[in-house]
Design an enzyme around this catalytic site. Structure first.
Site, PDB file in Angstrom:
ATOM      1  N   HIS A 180       0.827  -1.209   0.000  1.00 25.98           N
ATOM      2  CA  HIS A 180       0.000   0.000   0.000  1.00 25.98           C
ATOM      3  C   HIS A 180       0.862   1.259   0.000  1.00 25.98           C
ATOM      4  CE1 HIS A 180       0.770   0.907   4.303  1.00 25.98           C
ATOM      5  NE2 HIS A 180       0.735  -0.414   4.464  1.00 25.98           N
TER       6      HIS A 180
ATOM      7  N   CYS B 248       2.141  -3.221   6.455  1.00 27.69           N
ATOM      8  CA  CYS B 248       2.646  -4.431   5.806  1.00 27.69           C
ATOM      9  C   CYS B 248       3.847  -4.066   4.939  1.00 27.69           C
ATOM     10  CB  CYS B 248       1.519  -5.058   4.984  1.00 27.69           C
ATOM     11  SG  CYS B 248       0.151  -5.664   6.004  1.00 27.69           S
TER      12      CYS B 248
END
Length: 204
Positions: free
Chosen positions: A162, A178
């Site tokens: 992301h 993440c």
């Protein structure tokens, strides 16, 4: 055979021109994006080291074109172009980034996604409870401009690639998230990858 001074200078000029022509235009890569739902300003290049900026590089690791390779220890992500080339991006990796290893597929993609903290996130930081119903998309959303959701065996791994609006975190092992990329970079990657595409996560 002698080489004249003029010939030497012309040859040197041609060599320099070749280097300039083939170089990555970082200013263009990180320019303003006024067409976005939430317009992005140009990113100051001094915020990210040159080696962490998006650029095409030699890469021959045996993966087919279209594969995304997340090199967690090196804090690099590669999109394999084929013919021994790849697009390389600098990344930041959070604690969740160390939980996934091996192969995955891209289960879905989202532009300017909402963010919903997991139960563990809310237990670790009670302030996240106010977003239990989801945080609206925008420049301050932790998922940034794009999110790529990774699945294994048809199930969501809760592992995402992301965007981020914290350029200082690229190249670091950050405390949450993440795999994070600069918003400009995740937009570029999002346009290249396809749902169902292969992702390989390398660990130390």
């Amino acid at each position: 055979m002698s080489i004249s001074r003029r010939g030497l200078l012309l040859g040197f000029s041609a060599l320099l021109a070749g280097c300039t022509t083939n170089g990555t235009n970082h200013a263009s890569n990180y320019g303003s994006r006024p067409d976005e739902q939430f317009p992005l300003k140009a990113m100051p290049l001094d915020k990210v080291k040159p080696e962490l900026r998006r650029q095409e590089v030699a890469y021959d690791a045996g993966y087919p074109a279209g594969t995304v390779v997340v090199d967690t220890p090196a804090r690099r992500l590669y999109y394999v172009l084929g013919n021994g080339r790849a697009m390389r991006y600098g990344i930041g990796v959070g604690r969740n980034g160390y939980a996934l290893r091996g192969g995955a597929t891209i289960g879905r993609k989202g532009e300017w996604p909402t963010w919903t903290p997991t139960g563990n996130m809310m237990r670790r930081d009670p302030r996240n409870r106010r977003f239990a119903g989801g945080m609206e998309p925008g420049l301050n959303n932790p998922l940034g401009a794009r999110a790529i959701y990774l699945y294994q065996g048809g199930n969501d791994t809760m592992f995402r690639i992301h965007g981020t609006n914290q350029p200082w975190s690229i190249g670091m092992a950050v405390s949450s998230g993440c795999v994070r990329m600069l918003n400009h970079d995740v937009i570029d990657l999002y346009e290249r990858v396809k749902v169902g595409g292969r992702v390989v996560v390398l660990q130390a």
